[in-house]
Enzyme design. Structure first.
Site, PDB file in Angstrom:
ATOM      1  N   CYS A 104       5.320   9.953   0.585  1.00 17.86           N
ATOM      2  CA  CYS A 104       3.998  10.556   0.513  1.00 17.86           C
ATOM      3  C   CYS A 104       3.983  11.568  -0.623  1.00 17.86           C
ATOM      4  CB  CYS A 104       3.626  11.233   1.833  1.00 17.86           C
ATOM      5  SG  CYS A 104       2.018  12.072   1.774  1.00 17.86           S
ATOM      6  N   ASN A 110       9.846   4.272   3.777  1.00 16.76           N
ATOM      7  CA  ASN A 110       9.491   3.785   5.104  1.00 16.76           C
ATOM      8  C   ASN A 110      10.693   3.121   5.763  1.00 16.76           C
ATOM      9  OD1 ASN A 110       6.341   3.859   5.494  1.00 16.76           O
ATOM     10  ND2 ASN A 110       6.668   3.289   3.347  1.00 16.76           N
ATOM     11  N   HIS A 155       9.122   6.739   8.900  1.00 12.80           N
ATOM     12  CA  HIS A 155       9.896   6.850   7.667  1.00 12.80           C
ATOM     13  C   HIS A 155      11.364   7.064   8.036  1.00 12.80           C
ATOM     14  CE1 HIS A 155       6.692   7.438   4.405  1.00 12.80           C
ATOM     15  NE2 HIS A 155       6.060   7.030   5.499  1.00 12.80           N
ATOM     16  N   ARG A 157       0.832  -1.203   0.000  1.00 12.84           N
ATOM     17  CA  ARG A 157       0.000   0.000   0.000  1.00 12.84           C
ATOM     18  C   ARG A 157       0.867   1.253   0.000  1.00 12.84           C
ATOM     19  NH1 ARG A 157      -0.761   4.701   2.706  1.00 12.84           N
ATOM     20  NH2 ARG A 157      -0.368   3.616   4.672  1.00 12.84           N
ATOM     21  N   ASP A 158       1.478   1.571   1.117  1.00 10.69           N
ATOM     22  CA  ASP A 158       2.267   2.796   1.238  1.00 10.69           C
ATOM     23  C   ASP A 158       3.524   2.737   0.380  1.00 10.69           C
ATOM     24  OD1 ASP A 158       3.235   5.223   2.066  1.00 10.69           O
ATOM     25  OD2 ASP A 158       3.721   4.597   4.099  1.00 10.69           O
TER      26      ASP A 158
END
Length: 735
Positions: A248, A257, A217, A18-19
């Site tokens: 982001c 991350n 992060h 996802r991220d």
């Protein structure tokens, strides 16, 4: 990590699908995603964020979110599947696909909120409330609703995000009904001290059970240090992305991350069980490379290889002999004179980081005391840092409150009510830091006397110690600040006990030490005797005091003024003493058989012994007593102890700088090699050491202010306006 409980379990949530993918240059196919997810699940990962339910036009990478969630749920029934949704519609779609938890992002930064979800912060909180209401209507099997506070540690669009804003937002999300409230370092700019402070306050606000994973992060390479800080605050869940993918798109400057491989290695090495096979996890990087061959992967452990020394879920390591027991504990000390500084000194000597708060502009008045108090400051303030600040100015008070919010311990010994008037009392600080152990050193514990002023003399007089020390009718205080020093020591014991209790409860609390009550510990043996005999005991200063032994006295030697204490306290010692000193008649006298008879005949024994000793030089007398194993001691003066051979050889004297005693006579040159006694204990790593000299006034203002998050410009402004004192110059003799 002294405060971390070893072999605990920690949840690692993989957020790469996802991220991690939302910043990828290429779109990964659904098949490649499923292969990658399967490889990671095979390593033992049990939670995974697999998709974002956002408009495909806004994020093409997530266009397959419904199919992906459904396929993962079907293929991996043991995996807890999480999806992100920015609003109610996205949440409904995620639930329909089978997501078991739905994460709603809520930015602490107003600017980031409008860029990310096109809503104000308040509107997004309201959206969370709508989602919660909808989910509750689903009944059993409804997804868990998580609210993730992004940009909690700062935002590239807004800059600094006040901690109070984050705390207020967490409270609003709790009121909205979110099942879980989590924090995210979206930019990767957080530091360990910021993590400790914010995690501590938010966990206290929402409760440990409701506090979710910490999302870190690694922009500045601080993710692992921040993980350790969070572990110390009780966090037991972390987000990470394999290969350090992520960022982001609405927070310029945000990069990867925390790498899942590095996180697992750290946790397992520190004794936290994750249930993840590190080798299999690193092998899953190959599936990621196949799906995104052009994407750069990060991760130090994968690059270096798993060390041969690595073992998963290591048992609690033995304490290194060189490690100070209280290392990692931060103490804020508001104190003067002896009792409070003694408490801080004990904690500091045992490894705690102690920040001494001094009043601007001149610092602690103890520095300027004279006479018997001349040595107070250098004696009780080693191993501390100094922050000299004006607490009557709002900016100075705010700085100190921010330090207290991130501290483990606060020590104070001011008059009752003084700290409350400053807004620094226990109740006020517990609201911003419920884990704080707040130690108050007072004259009296709560009771009828608690509002009286107290000094060491006062409690010695009213507590029976002065009576027991002087001759009859002439009460005499002990020749040291015995109650102040021991009262500080008892406060330190209470602090350490409460820190240990905090590991279980997660809460600090108020502890107190009383000067009068300390004195009563010293007088307790005489109180017991009074109760047993029904009369007051004679004081030690009474020459006619009944003693239970034949010798327990001070004697003159052949040298004028050179005296020695000698004790003979067992029958074996008595026989050996008489034999060695030629007192055969006393040894063989049947009227002196047994300790009770010897004690009853002291008036007959003492003149013989005194006359014998008066013919012997002091050195010979002590040598003969030492050879016999008798208790003996020269009557030493403080200055003579600076050269005591035992203290010097055993490391008992620390080379403390005495220049903090500002009232010292200018016409006398202090001994450069003078040492002051350290703590009277031997630890596995040796005697507690001198790590810092007693601080100069405001010596550490700038570095402490920086640690509190102030900029150089802000520090310069506070100094120029007198809120922070100008640090005291180094004395010429100390250069």
């Amino acid at each position: 990590m002294s405060s971390v409980v070893q072999t605990a379990k920690v949840v690692v949530r993989e957020v790469g699908p996802r991220d991690g993918l939302q910043m990828a240059k290429a779109v990964m196919s659904t098949g490649d995603k499923l292969g990658w997810i399967a490889a990671m699940a095979a390593s033992g990962l049990r939670q995974m964020e697999v998709a974002s339910f956002v408009p495909p036009a806004a994020m093409p990478q997530m266009a397959d979110a419904p199919q992906l969630v459904a396929a993962v749920r079907a293929a991996h029934p043991g995996l807890h599947v999480v999806a992100l949704a920015p609003n109610l519609r996205g949440a409904q779609n995620a639930a329909a696909a089978g997501a078991q938890s739905i994460l709603l992002p809520v930015s602490a930064s107003e600017a980031h909120s409008r860029a990310n979800v096109r809503r104000s912060r308040a509107e997004q909180v309201a959206e969370v409330a709508r989602v919660v209401e909808w989910a509750r209507g689903l009944g059993e099997g409804a997804p868990r609703i998580e609210a993730g506070i992004s940009t909690a540690f700062g935002c590239s669009l807004q800059g600094q995000v006040p901690a109070d804003d984050v705390l207020r937002l967490a409270a609003e999300l709790a009121t909205a009904g979110a099942d879980v409230i989590a924090l995210a370092d979206t930019l990767g700019y957080a530091t360990p001290s910021q993590v400790r402070q914010l995690v501590r306050t938010v966990r206290a606000e929402v409760g440990p059970a409701r506090f979710g994973n910490l999302h870190l992060h690694d922009t500045l390479g601080m993710a692992m240090a921040n993980t350790l800080a969070a572990l110390e605050e009780g966090v037991r869940g972390f987000d990470a992305a394999l290969g350090g993918l992520g960022g982001c798109p609405f927070a310029p400057g945000s990069v990867g991350n925390a790498a899942t491989e590095d996180l697992v290695y750290l946790l397992e090495s520190e004794g936290f069980a994750t249930g993840i096979d590190l080798g299999a996890l690193i092998a899953a990087r190959e599936a990621l490379r196949q799906g995104l061959p052009e994407e750069k992967l990060h991760g130090r452990v994968a690059a270096a290889g798993i060390p041969r020394t690595f073992r998963a879920t290591l048992p609690a390591p033995a304490i290194r002999p060189s490690a100070a027991p209280l290392a990692g504990i931060r103490v804020i000390e508001f104190s003067h004179m002896v009792m409070g500084p003694s408490c801080g000194m004990v904690l500091a000597d045992l490894g705690a980081e102690v920040i001494k708060i001094e009043p601007a502009p001149a610092g602690d008045n103890t520095r300027r005391l004279t006479g018997p108090a001349l040595g107070f400051f250098p004696t009780f303030n080693r191993n501390k840092r100094s922050l000299c600040v004006d607490l009557k100015r709002p900016e100075g008070l705010a700085l100190v409150r921010s330090l207290a919010a991130g501290a483990d311990v606060l020590v104070e010994n001011f008059r009752p009510g003084a700290m409350d008037k400053l807004g620094l009392g226990h109740a006020a600080l517990a609201e911003i830091n419920p884990r704080l152990v707040y130690a108050s050193c007072k004259g009296f514990l709560p009771g009828p006397y608690e509002h009286r002023a107290a000094l060491d003399e006062v409690v010695q007089m009213m507590g029976g110690l002065a009576y027991m020390t002087g001759p009859p009718g002439r009460p005499l205080r002990a020749g040291s600040s015995v109650n102040d020093i021991m009262g500080g020591m008892f406060a330190a014991i209470a602090v350490m006990a409460t820190l240990r209790q905090r590991e279980v409860t997660g809460q600090g609390g108020l502890v107190q030490s009383g000067l009068f009550e300390t004195n009563m510990v010293l007088t307790a043996q005489h109180m017991a005797r009074a109760a047993l005999e029904g009369k007051e005991p004679e004081p030690f200063g009474d020459p006619d005091m009944r003693k239970p032994w034949p010798l327990y006295d001070i004697f003159d030697s052949a040298e004028p003024g050179a005296q020695v204490f000698v004790g003979v306290v067992t029958e074996t010692q008595w026989r050996g003493f008489c034999e060695a000193f030629g007192l055969h008649d006393l040894r063989d006298d049947p009227q002196l058989a047994g300790m009770r008879a010897l004690a009853a005949n002291r008036t007959r024994i003492l003149p013989r012994v005194a006359a014998l000793f008066a013919r012997l030089p002091k050195a010979e007398l002590m040598a003969r007593c030492e050879a016999l194993g008798l208790p003996f001691a020269p009557i030493a003066k403080p200055g003579e102890l600076l050269d005591d051979p035992h203290l010097r050889a055993s490391g008992g004297l620390l080379p403390v700088d005495l220049s903090g005693a500002e009232a010292a006579p200018r016409d006398v040159q202090a001994r450069a090699d003078a040492g002051l006694p350290g703590l009277p204990m031997l630890l596995p790593g040796g005697r507690p050491a001198l790590r810092r000299q007693p601080p100069r006034v405001g010596e550490h203002n700038a570095e402490i202010a920086r640690e509190a998050g102030l900029s150089e410009a802000e520090i310069a402004s506070l100094t120029a306006r007198g809120i922070l004192a100008v640090p005291q110059a180094v004395p010429a003799a100390a250069e």
